[in-house]
Each structure stands twice: as C-alpha cells, then as structure tokens.
Design a protein around this motif. Structure first.
Motif, PDB file in Angstrom:
ATOM      1  N   ILE A   1       7.875   1.900  11.617  1.00 21.06           N
ATOM      2  CA  ILE A   1       7.385   0.539  11.331  1.00 21.06           C
ATOM      3  C   ILE A   1       5.939   0.607  10.842  1.00 21.06           C
ATOM      4  O   ILE A   1       5.557  -0.060   9.865  1.00 21.06           O
ATOM      5  CB  ILE A   1       7.503  -0.355  12.580  1.00 21.06           C
ATOM      6  N   GLY A   2       5.113   1.418  11.503  1.00 23.00           N
ATOM      7  CA  GLY A   2       3.730   1.587  11.063  1.00 23.00           C
ATOM      8  C   GLY A   2       3.643   2.160   9.661  1.00 23.00           C
ATOM      9  O   GLY A   2       2.826   1.732   8.838  1.00 23.00           O
ATOM     10  N   GLN A   3       4.500   3.145   9.356  1.00 21.97           N
ATOM     11  CA  GLN A   3       4.509   3.750   8.023  1.00 21.97           C
ATOM     12  C   GLN A   3       4.964   2.757   6.957  1.00 21.97           C
ATOM     13  O   GLN A   3       4.450   2.761   5.834  1.00 21.97           O
ATOM     14  CB  GLN A   3       5.402   4.984   8.028  1.00 21.97           C
ATOM     15  N   PHE A   4       5.910   1.891   7.303  1.00 20.35           N
ATOM     16  CA  PHE A   4       6.370   0.877   6.348  1.00 20.35           C
ATOM     17  C   PHE A   4       5.250  -0.102   6.019  1.00 20.35           C
ATOM     18  O   PHE A   4       5.048  -0.461   4.855  1.00 20.35           O
ATOM     19  CB  PHE A   4       7.574   0.123   6.913  1.00 20.35           C
ATOM     20  N   ILE A   5       4.506  -0.543   7.025  1.00 19.47           N
ATOM     21  CA  ILE A   5       3.405  -1.478   6.790  1.00 19.47           C
ATOM     22  C   ILE A   5       2.340  -0.831   5.915  1.00 19.47           C
ATOM     23  O   ILE A   5       1.791  -1.453   4.992  1.00 19.47           O
ATOM     24  CB  ILE A   5       2.810  -1.951   8.125  1.00 19.47           C
ATOM     25  N   SER A   6       2.032   0.439   6.185  1.00 20.58           N
ATOM     26  CA  SER A   6       1.050   1.159   5.370  1.00 20.58           C
ATOM     27  C   SER A   6       1.514   1.248   3.916  1.00 20.58           C
ATOM     28  O   SER A   6       0.717   1.037   2.985  1.00 20.58           O
ATOM     29  CB  SER A   6       0.834   2.560   5.947  1.00 20.58           C
ATOM     30  N   LEU A   7       2.796   1.552   3.717  1.00 20.34           N
ATOM     31  CA  LEU A   7       3.346   1.618   2.360  1.00 20.34           C
ATOM     32  C   LEU A   7       3.280   0.255   1.687  1.00 20.34           C
ATOM     33  O   LEU A   7       2.900   0.154   0.509  1.00 20.34           O
ATOM     34  CB  LEU A   7       4.800   2.096   2.409  1.00 20.34           C
ATOM     35  N   PHE A   8       3.611  -0.799   2.404  1.00 20.63           N
ATOM     36  CA  PHE A   8       3.591  -2.154   1.829  1.00 20.63           C
ATOM     37  C   PHE A   8       2.192  -2.527   1.344  1.00 20.63           C
ATOM     38  O   PHE A   8       2.019  -3.060   0.245  1.00 20.63           O
ATOM     39  CB  PHE A   8       4.076  -3.167   2.877  1.00 20.63           C
ATOM     40  N   ILE A   9       1.174  -2.222   2.162  1.00 19.90           N
ATOM     41  CA  ILE A   9      -0.206  -2.532   1.781  1.00 19.90           C
ATOM     42  C   ILE A   9      -0.615  -1.728   0.547  1.00 19.90           C
ATOM     43  O   ILE A   9      -1.245  -2.254  -0.384  1.00 19.90           O
ATOM     44  CB  ILE A   9      -1.161  -2.244   2.954  1.00 19.90           C
ATOM     45  N   ALA A  10      -0.252  -0.443   0.519  1.00 25.57           N
ATOM     46  CA  ALA A  10      -0.589   0.401  -0.632  1.00 25.57           C
ATOM     47  C   ALA A  10       0.098  -0.095  -1.900  1.00 25.57           C
ATOM     48  O   ALA A  10      -0.517  -0.130  -2.980  1.00 25.57           O
ATOM     49  CB  ALA A  10      -0.186   1.848  -0.348  1.00 25.57           C
TER      50      ALA A  10
ATOM     51  N   MET B   1       6.397   9.291   2.666  1.00 28.84           N
ATOM     52  CA  MET B   1       6.194  10.098   1.465  1.00 28.84           C
ATOM     53  C   MET B   1       5.634   9.271   0.314  1.00 28.84           C
ATOM     54  O   MET B   1       4.653   9.649  -0.323  1.00 28.84           O
ATOM     55  CB  MET B   1       7.513  10.761   1.069  1.00 28.84           C
ATOM     56  N   ILE B   2       6.260   8.128   0.029  1.00 30.12           N
ATOM     57  CA  ILE B   2       5.800   7.291  -1.085  1.00 30.12           C
ATOM     58  C   ILE B   2       4.419   6.720  -0.770  1.00 30.12           C
ATOM     59  O   ILE B   2       3.538   6.651  -1.642  1.00 30.12           O
ATOM     60  CB  ILE B   2       6.807   6.168  -1.378  1.00 30.12           C
ATOM     61  N   GLY B   3       4.192   6.318   0.498  1.00 33.72           N
ATOM     62  CA  GLY B   3       2.892   5.778   0.882  1.00 33.72           C
ATOM     63  C   GLY B   3       1.781   6.795   0.732  1.00 33.72           C
ATOM     64  O   GLY B   3       0.683   6.479   0.264  1.00 33.72           O
ATOM     65  N   THR B   4       2.038   8.055   1.115  1.00 31.96           N
ATOM     66  CA  THR B   4       1.033   9.111   0.977  1.00 31.96           C
ATOM     67  C   THR B   4       0.704   9.359  -0.489  1.00 31.96           C
ATOM     68  O   THR B   4      -0.470   9.528  -0.857  1.00 31.96           O
ATOM     69  CB  THR B   4       1.536  10.411   1.625  1.00 31.96           C
ATOM     70  N   THR B   5       1.729   9.383  -1.339  1.00 33.51           N
ATOM     71  CA  THR B   5       1.507   9.568  -2.777  1.00 33.51           C
ATOM     72  C   THR B   5       0.670   8.434  -3.354  1.00 33.51           C
ATOM     73  O   THR B   5      -0.301   8.658  -4.093  1.00 33.51           O
ATOM     74  CB  THR B   5       2.855   9.653  -3.518  1.00 33.51           C
ATOM     75  N   LEU B   6       1.025   7.190  -3.021  1.00 32.10           N
ATOM     76  CA  LEU B   6       0.290   6.035  -3.532  1.00 32.10           C
ATOM     77  C   LEU B   6      -1.161   6.046  -3.061  1.00 32.10           C
ATOM     78  O   LEU B   6      -2.075   5.755  -3.842  1.00 32.10           O
ATOM     79  CB  LEU B   6       0.972   4.741  -3.081  1.00 32.10           C
ATOM     80  N   ASN B   7      -1.383   6.377  -1.800  1.00 32.49           N
ATOM     81  CA  ASN B   7      -2.754   6.376  -1.292  1.00 32.49           C
ATOM     82  C   ASN B   7      -3.601   7.464  -1.941  1.00 32.49           C
ATOM     83  O   ASN B   7      -4.802   7.282  -2.147  1.00 32.49           O
ATOM     84  CB  ASN B   7      -2.745   6.531   0.233  1.00 32.49           C
ATOM     85  N   SER B   8      -2.997   8.601  -2.296  1.00 30.10           N
ATOM     86  CA  SER B   8      -3.736   9.637  -3.035  1.00 30.10           C
ATOM     87  C   SER B   8      -4.181   9.101  -4.387  1.00 30.10           C
ATOM     88  O   SER B   8      -5.320   9.341  -4.827  1.00 30.10           O
ATOM     89  CB  SER B   8      -2.852  10.872  -3.233  1.00 30.10           C
ATOM     90  N   ILE B   9      -3.292   8.379  -5.054  1.00 28.19           N
ATOM     91  CA  ILE B   9      -3.614   7.806  -6.360  1.00 28.19           C
ATOM     92  C   ILE B   9      -4.685   6.731  -6.236  1.00 28.19           C
ATOM     93  O   ILE B   9      -5.623   6.657  -7.048  1.00 28.19           O
ATOM     94  CB  ILE B   9      -2.334   7.231  -7.008  1.00 28.19           C
ATOM     95  N   ILE B  10      -4.583   5.896  -5.199  1.00 27.34           N
ATOM     96  CA  ILE B  10      -5.573   4.836  -4.985  1.00 27.34           C
ATOM     97  C   ILE B  10      -6.955   5.436  -4.739  1.00 27.34           C
ATOM     98  O   ILE B  10      -7.963   4.955  -5.263  1.00 27.34           O
ATOM     99  CB  ILE B  10      -5.133   3.938  -3.806  1.00 27.34           C
ATOM    100  N   ARG B  11      -7.011   6.512  -3.937  1.00 23.25           N
ATOM    101  CA  ARG B  11      -8.301   7.177  -3.702  1.00 23.25           C
ATOM    102  C   ARG B  11      -8.874   7.719  -5.007  1.00 23.25           C
ATOM    103  O   ARG B  11     -10.060   7.557  -5.294  1.00 23.25           O
ATOM    104  CB  ARG B  11      -8.129   8.322  -2.700  1.00 23.25           C
TER     105      ARG B  11
END
Length: 401
Positions: free
Chosen positions: A202-211, A149-159
C-alpha cells in the motif's frame, strides 16, 4: 528548462552535489526502509520465524530493485546527456522507452513470481520451518512488485530532471504510511507477516501514484505524448548500456544473499537464528550501500549533463567531488557502525528466546563489514563516473569483481 540547464551547467559542482545527493540518498534509504520496518515490527510481534521469512523473500525484492535501477539510472543518465546536448526530443524518447521497459519487466516478474514463488524461495534458502511464514509474506509482496519497480524508475527520472526533493517526498510519504499501517495491521488487527506485506505494498502504491502525478502533470521538460511510445532499439541500447552495471551490482548482491541463506540453512544447529541474524545485519548494512548508490546516482545526473555539454572543467570537478564526497560519507558511516553496532542490531529486538544470540552475531558482523565500506563506496562512485561517460564494459567488470 533554461533554469534547470543553468543549474546543471553553471552552478558550482560542490553545491550541486549537496543539492542532489542528500535527497537521493534519503530516497534510496527510504526504499530499503520498507523491508527494514517490516522486520522490526515482525521481530517484536511474530518473532524469529517471521524475521527469517522476510529475509528469504528479500533477495527477490533486491533483484526487482536491480531492474528498476537499470531502467531508472539508464533513463536519467540518457535524459541529462541529451539535455546537455540540447536534444530534448531524444531525451523525451529515452525517458518514455525507459518507463515502458520498466513496466513490462515489472509485470513479467510479478506474474512469474506468483507462479513459481515456492521454488524461488527454495533457491533463496528457505527452510521447512520458515516456509509457511515466507509464503504468507511473499505472495502479497510480489503483488506489489510493479508498484515498487515503476515507482523507483520514475523517481530516478524525476531526480535527474532537477526535482530531487519531490522524488524524496514521494518515497517518504509511502514509507511513513507503511510504518503506520505496519502497526495497525500487526498489532490491533493481528495480521502477522501478511499485515506487514499489505502495509508495504500500500505504501509503495501511494509512492508510485505521487510520482506518476508529478511526472505526467507537473513536469514540463519531458514530452510524454503518445508519439514517443514506439520502441526505439538504439535508445533502448543506450539505456541498457548506462544502467546495466548498477543493475548487475544489485543482482549480484541478491545472489550473494541467497547463497548465504542457503549456506546457513545447511548448518547443523540454529539455522533459523543464523538466517535471521544475517537478514538483520544485511538490512542495516544497506545504509552504507545505498548512501554510496545515492552519491553514484548524483554523479550520473550531474556528470551526464556536463558530458553532453563537453565541459571538461566541470566534468573533472564532478568526478573529483563525487569520489571525495563518497569517501567522506562512507567513512562517517563506518565509524558510526563501529560505535553503534550493538544498538543498531538491538533495534530489531526479536521476540522469543534467541534475542541475545542474534544480536551478538549481528553486532560482530557489522563491526567487521564496516571496515570495507569506504572501499565499497569508492568502487560504486567510479562505476557512476564510467556510466556517465558512456562506458559499459568497465563498470560491469568492477561490479563482477
């Protein structure tokens, strides 16, 4: 800041649509890829029961994605609107409030899901046969919901902040890791559905960490200082009003999927076959759905900025290109689904003796549903237009319809 303003405010709309839409579509498709890849690996190794289990957990993931889109789309539209108006401080406040809201909601849903998961799965159509597999998979998946959830929100903002390729890279990295771990956990380690769930989070955590790394160390446009952490009810209202229709669209799809699972669970024969068939069909169908959402998010990013600038010509061009591009993309997907429905369904090649039945049902369902993809795409694109120019009720009505 000046470079990104020039791009969003002066570059040709058609070129901007391509620059932003392709990474955005890929990011959203990758987000759905987690569950699809799980289902493919589980289908080959565990079989029909494992696939049915992932299917009854999936609506919960969709509801969480709905909240992520609400905060992500709302924050990104608010960000570009305020940047277009040269109000960078308000843009920073809106983004920080959106991230805080997403984090609070993610933790709340995670806790409630852990406590009430058996009851939730019953609502989503879980049968007695599927329950052991669904609980094994679901309890692990809900632990990772905050990462998603947090990763998806952050990636929307980054885009929205002019970095769609980085948001795409963040999502792809997590998805590739998920595929690798799916194989390791399910085959050599023989962890079954639990292994697929661990690979996902684990994949979602890595994506969130990068974002998070990019957002807080590489982004120079948004001030993330502590002074903006205080909740502002007006900003929160602005975020909600923009993002709520996208959230409702996703939530209604989850309700529809849960309702269909419940109906199929009442069948006199082949309950597991029917629920598994519907799960596979629905995940393949998301290619069209998320392509439309990706184009809608692109419309929101570009149109919000130019609406803030009050550039009538560019506003009109954005609406025109956004709707035309959505029609073209979804028409292509419709044609491809009509032609390749069987190979797409067969990709999930289930173990056990029900393979031919499931693939047959999926193939027919895909060919029927693909007829409506163009109309769905137009609907989602128009919702994006209305969200961008600060309408709240009208896109909500469209979602409900």
């Amino acid at each position: 800041m000046n470079q990104e303003e020039n791009i969003l405010g002066t570059e040709k709309i058609g070129k901007l649509m391509r620059k932003f839409s392709i990474p955005c579509i890929i990011s959203l498709l990758v987000n759905s890829l987690y569950n699809i890849v799980d289902q493919i690996f589980i289908g080959w190794k565990v079989g029909t029961l494992g696939n049915g289990a992932t299917n009854v957990v999936f609506p919960l993931t969709m509801i969480c994605l709905a909240f992520s889109l609400m905060f992500g789309d709302g924050s990104s539209a608010f960000l570009n609107l305020k940047l277009g108006q040269k109000k960078q401080e308000e843009a920073s406040k809106g983004v920080i409030n959106g991230i805080i809201l997403s984090t609070i909601m993610a933790i709340l849903i995670c806790v409630l899901s852990i406590i009430f998961l058996p009851q939730i799965l019953n609502v989503f159509g879980c049968t007695d046969v599927l329950r052991p597999y669904a609980l094994d998979y679901g309890f692990i998946i809900v632990i990772g919901l905050p990462f998603m959830m947090i990763g998806t929100t952050l990636n929307s903002i980054i885009r929205a902040d002019g970095n769609p390729k980085f948001a795409m890279t963040s999502m792809i990295t997590g998805a590739v890791l998920n595929i690798i771990l799916d194989y390791i956990f399910i085959y050599p380690l023989k962890m079954g559905v639990a292994g697929a769930a661990w690979a996902t989070i684990i994949g979602q955590f890595i994506s969130l960490f990068i974002a998070m790394y990019f957002h807080y160390t590489k982004n120079n446009e948004i001030d993330g200082s502590i002074k903006y952490i205080n909740p502002d009810i007006n900003l929160i209202k602005g975020i909600y009003s923009i993002g709520v229709s996208a959230a409702l669209m996703q939530a209604l799809l989850a309700v529809m999927m849960a309702g269909m699972n419940a109906i199929l669970g009442l069948a006199q024969v082949n309950q597991t076959v029917l629920i598994g068939s519907f799960g596979i069909y629905y995940k393949i169908q998301q290619i069209a759905l998320f392509s439309a959402f990706g184009l809608s998010n692109t419309i929101i990013s570009i149109l919000s900025f130019n609406y803030g600038m009050q550039d009538k010509k560019r506003i009109d061009d954005c609406i025109k290109y956004g709707i035309i591009d959505t029609i073209i993309v979804n028409l292509i997907i419709s044609i491809l689904f009509e032609i390749f429905a069987y190979p797409l369904a067969n990709l999930f090649g289930l173990a056990g003796g029900t393979t031919k039945e499931i693939i047959s049902v999926c193939t027919i369902a895909l060919r029927i549903s693909s007829i409506g993809f163009v109309f769905m795409g137009i609907s989602v694109a128009i919702q994006g237009v209305l969200q961008s120019i600060r309408y709240a009720l009208k896109p909500l009505i469209i979602s409900l319809l």
